[in-house]
Design a protein around this motif. Structure first.
Motif, mmCIF file in Angstrom:
data_model
loop_
_atom_site.group_PDB
_atom_site.id
_atom_site.type_symbol
_atom_site.label_atom_id
_atom_site.label_comp_id
_atom_site.label_asym_id
_atom_site.label_seq_id
_atom_site.Cartn_x
_atom_site.Cartn_y
_atom_site.Cartn_z
ATOM 1 N N LYS A 272 -69.172 22.924 52.155
ATOM 2 C CA LYS A 272 -70.275 21.980 52.079
ATOM 3 C C LYS A 272 -71.202 22.204 53.259
ATOM 4 N N GLY A 273 -72.457 21.835 53.071
ATOM 5 C CA GLY A 273 -73.444 21.964 54.133
ATOM 6 C C GLY A 273 -74.705 21.224 53.756
ATOM 7 N N ASP A 274 -75.768 21.480 54.501
ATOM 8 C CA ASP A 274 -77.046 20.848 54.182
ATOM 9 C C ASP A 274 -77.528 21.260 52.797
ATOM 10 N N PHE A 275 -77.086 22.445 52.334
ATOM 11 C CA PHE A 275 -77.503 22.946 51.021
ATOM 12 C C PHE A 275 -76.835 22.196 49.879
ATOM 13 N N GLY A 276 -75.746 21.491 50.179
ATOM 14 C CA GLY A 276 -74.946 20.825 49.161
ATOM 15 C C GLY A 276 -73.519 21.317 49.223
ATOM 16 N N SER A 277 -72.968 21.734 48.098
ATOM 17 C CA SER A 277 -71.606 22.246 48.071
ATOM 18 C C SER A 277 -71.547 23.500 47.200
ATOM 19 N N GLY A 278 -70.455 24.257 47.373
ATOM 20 C CA GLY A 278 -70.308 25.478 46.609
ATOM 21 C C GLY A 278 -68.957 26.128 46.865
ATOM 22 N N ASP B 246 -73.293 24.970 43.967
ATOM 23 C CA ASP B 246 -73.147 24.190 42.740
ATOM 24 C C ASP B 246 -74.439 24.085 41.942
ATOM 25 N N ASP B 247 -75.567 24.431 42.572
ATOM 26 C CA ASP B 247 -76.823 24.410 41.821
ATOM 27 C C ASP B 247 -77.240 25.819 41.383
ATOM 28 N N GLY B 248 -76.283 26.782 41.420
ATOM 29 C CA GLY B 248 -76.520 28.080 40.819
ATOM 30 C C GLY B 248 -77.118 29.149 41.705
ATOM 31 N N LYS B 249 -77.202 28.929 43.004
ATOM 32 C CA LYS B 249 -77.731 29.952 43.909
ATOM 33 C C LYS B 249 -76.585 30.814 44.458
ATOM 34 N N VAL B 250 -76.884 32.071 44.736
ATOM 35 C CA VAL B 250 -75.874 33.011 45.219
ATOM 36 C C VAL B 250 -76.343 33.632 46.534
ATOM 37 N N TYR B 251 -75.449 33.675 47.519
ATOM 38 C CA TYR B 251 -75.693 34.334 48.808
ATOM 39 C C TYR B 251 -74.524 35.293 49.042
ATOM 40 N N ALA B 252 -74.813 36.581 49.253
ATOM 41 C CA ALA B 252 -73.745 37.566 49.383
ATOM 42 C C ALA B 252 -74.101 38.610 50.426
ATOM 43 N N GLY B 253 -73.078 39.081 51.136
ATOM 44 C CA GLY B 253 -73.292 40.125 52.130
ATOM 45 C C GLY B 253 -72.012 40.461 52.858
ATOM 46 N N ALA B 254 -72.069 41.490 53.696
ATOM 47 C CA ALA B 254 -70.919 41.885 54.510
ATOM 48 C C ALA B 254 -70.927 41.050 55.782
ATOM 49 N N VAL B 255 -70.835 39.725 55.571
ATOM 50 C CA VAL B 255 -70.902 38.759 56.661
ATOM 51 C C VAL B 255 -69.816 37.706 56.464
ATOM 52 N N THR B 256 -69.597 36.909 57.496
ATOM 53 C CA THR B 256 -68.555 35.890 57.452
ATOM 54 C C THR B 256 -68.962 34.706 56.571
ATOM 55 N N LYS B 257 -67.979 33.879 56.264
ATOM 56 C CA LYS B 257 -68.225 32.668 55.474
ATOM 57 C C LYS B 257 -69.216 31.752 56.187
ATOM 58 N N ALA C 168 -71.586 32.560 58.189
ATOM 59 C CA ALA C 168 -72.928 33.122 58.110
ATOM 60 C C ALA C 168 -73.571 32.814 56.761
ATOM 61 N N LEU C 169 -72.783 32.811 55.702
ATOM 62 C CA LEU C 169 -73.301 32.495 54.373
ATOM 63 C C LEU C 169 -73.745 31.040 54.299
ATOM 64 N N VAL C 170 -72.926 30.134 54.810
ATOM 65 C CA VAL C 170 -73.264 28.721 54.806
ATOM 66 C C VAL C 170 -74.532 28.470 55.632
ATOM 67 N N LYS C 171 -74.634 29.137 56.775
ATOM 68 C CA LYS C 171 -75.814 28.987 57.624
ATOM 69 C C LYS C 171 -77.074 29.463 56.890
ATOM 70 N N ALA C 172 -76.952 30.575 56.168
ATOM 71 C CA ALA C 172 -78.095 31.100 55.417
ATOM 72 C C ALA C 172 -78.510 30.135 54.310
ATOM 73 N N ALA C 173 -77.522 29.561 53.616
ATOM 74 C CA ALA C 173 -77.819 28.619 52.538
ATOM 75 C C ALA C 173 -78.483 27.372 53.096
ATOM 76 N N ASP C 174 -78.022 26.897 54.258
ATOM 77 C CA ASP C 174 -78.628 25.727 54.885
ATOM 78 C C ASP C 174 -80.077 26.012 55.278
ATOM 79 N N ALA C 175 -80.322 27.205 55.824
ATOM 80 C CA ALA C 175 -81.661 27.542 56.275
ATOM 81 C C ALA C 175 -82.627 27.698 55.116
ATOM 82 N N ALA C 176 -82.108 28.107 53.971
ATOM 83 C CA ALA C 176 -82.965 28.322 52.803
ATOM 84 C C ALA C 176 -83.260 27.056 52.034
ATOM 85 N N LYS C 177 -82.585 25.963 52.393
ATOM 86 C CA LYS C 177 -82.746 24.704 51.665
ATOM 87 C C LYS C 177 -84.185 24.177 51.782
#
Length: 414
Positions: free
Chosen positions: A372-378, A392-403, A405-414
């Motif tokens: 969970k994060g500012d982006f919601g949950s997933g 949970d709203d259908g967005k995907v974030y993927a890369g050779a990065v840590t978990k 880092a993915l949550v941080k990216a999703a929060d920043a993109a919100k």
């Protein structure tokens, strides 16, 4: 320009030569025709045929990259061993089927295409251990054979013809190499998948920028040949990549072995290396192929019509392929994250939601971590190299990065 760590100071002129050499190295590919899955770029390999540390003249990282760039090996034959350990759960072969489906490759059977179609067959290389026999004689003749238990799959490019043959099913797939003679496999599957150490090294060199450290890590002996070790490491925190080591043949400049170790430690994620290699001209008969008597032969055009895949990996109504049309890249270097919107709310697709994965979505969800994060949950799906967050709203974030880092990216993109 990427910083190159060595004991020598690099002048401006040398730096310009290095950039030119790196560009050449990224473009050059040993002409071994292979097919597979787009996920092979994810699987960028334990030590193979290494013995002793030969005493070789000292070289700088710049000189070694330039040696790779100047390598012009057009003829070779040998045996390659590929080991891939992404840390995926054992799904009883289901993961290969999923990769084939996402890549648009047909399976076996009269209504699904040919079992000899390379876009489906070589998805097996994304996991486990495999032995390949390879041969090349210039840009117009290559052969790759995947050795299996009591069976063999061969892919042959000879002039204008590309043949795939699966001995287990006695099926043949035929295509015409109408595009690049240097990478004829793309004419068949529309995908560009590494299978030799050189292929993997090219991908690694493309990643070299100012977020990267490049050094010479001593010497080695691979497949009976003396080699230098080129070590490529991320300077950024947050990457799942620990280091990439390329064993470069001291005489020809050809990469003989590629190893990627994860930042988390332990065994290599991917290890690709020659166990035997010769740079002599292969016999011309190596590339001859005639469909065996009684074999089912499928032409590429026929397979495409039968599969009826208007968009690679998904139907014309949308799904994953439609979402990837809006692909964005967040961050840079080793911490780059691919982000796109599938257009399907509710997280993983299910049968009731009209998704192509059916109830498999819920099954796969059991292997992920809920976040969970500012982006919601997933849900975050983790391997030892590539991680992916599906919100949970259908967005995907993927890369050779840590978990994280993915949550941080999703929060920043919100």
């Amino acid at each position: 320009m990427a910083p190159i760590d060595s004991d020598d100071n690099t002048t401006a002129g040398e730096g310009e030569e290095l950039r030119a050499g790196r560009r050449k190295a990224a473009r050059y590919v040993v002409p071994v025709a292979v097919m597979g899955v787009a996920a092979a770029t994810i699987g960028l390999v334990p030590a193979l045929a290494d013995s002793g540390d030969p005493d070789l003249p000292k070289v700088t990282a710049e000189q070694l990259i330039e040696k790779i760039a100047k390598s012009d090996v057009q003829q070779l034959s040998g045996t390659v061993r590929i080991n891939t350990d992404l840390g995926l759960p054992d799904l009883g072969g289901l993961e290969s089927g999923l990769m084939s489906g996402m890549s648009g490759g047909p399976g076996s059977g009269d209504d699904e295409g040919s079992a000899a179609d390379p876009s489906a067959k070589l998805t097996e290389l994304v996991s486990g251990s495999h032995t390949l026999r390879v041969a090349a004689d210039g840009p117009d003749r290559q052969k790759l054979s995947l050795l299996e238990n009591a069976a063999e799959y061969s892919l042959i490019h000879n002039g204008k013809d590309v043949w795939g043959y699966d001995s287990r099913s006695n099926e043949v797939y035929h295509s015409t190499a109408a595009g690049s003679a240097e990478r004829p496999e793309k004419d068949v599957s529309g995908q560009d998948v590494p299978a030799t150490p050189k292929d993997f090294a090219d991908q690694a060199l493309k990643a070299v920028d100012d977020t990267t450290s490049v050094t010479v890590g001593g010497t080695a002996q691979v497949a009976g040949r003396d080699a230098y070790r080129l070590v490529v490491e991320p300077k950024q925190d947050g990457s799942t990549v620990g280091a990439i080591t390329v064993a470069v043949d001291a005489e020809t400049g050809t990469p003989l072995k590629f190893t990627l170790t994860p930042a988390s430690g332990g065994a290599a994620v991917v290890d690709v290396g020659f166990t035997k290699v010769s740079f002599a001209k292969p016999d011309a008969s190596t590339f001859d192929f005639t469909p065996p008597e009684g074999a089912k032969v499928t032409e590429a055009d026929e397979a495409g019509e039968r599969a009826k895949v208007p968009e690679r990996g998904r139907g014309a109504e949308g799904g994953l392929a439609k979402g990837m049309d809006g692909l964005e890249v967040i961050g840079e270097g080793w911490n780059a994250i691919a982000a796109f919107d599938t257009g399907a709310g509710g997280g993983l697709p299910t049968a009731s939601a009209g998704g192509d994965l059916g109830d498999l979505g819920g099954f796969l969800g059991s292997f992920g971590d809920q976040v969970k994060g500012d982006f919601g949950s997933g849900t975050v799906f983790k391997t030892r190299l590539v991680n992916a967050l599906i919100t949970d709203d259908g967005k995907v974030y993927a890369g050779a990065v840590t978990k994280d880092a993915l949550v941080k990216a999703a929060d920043a993109a919100k």
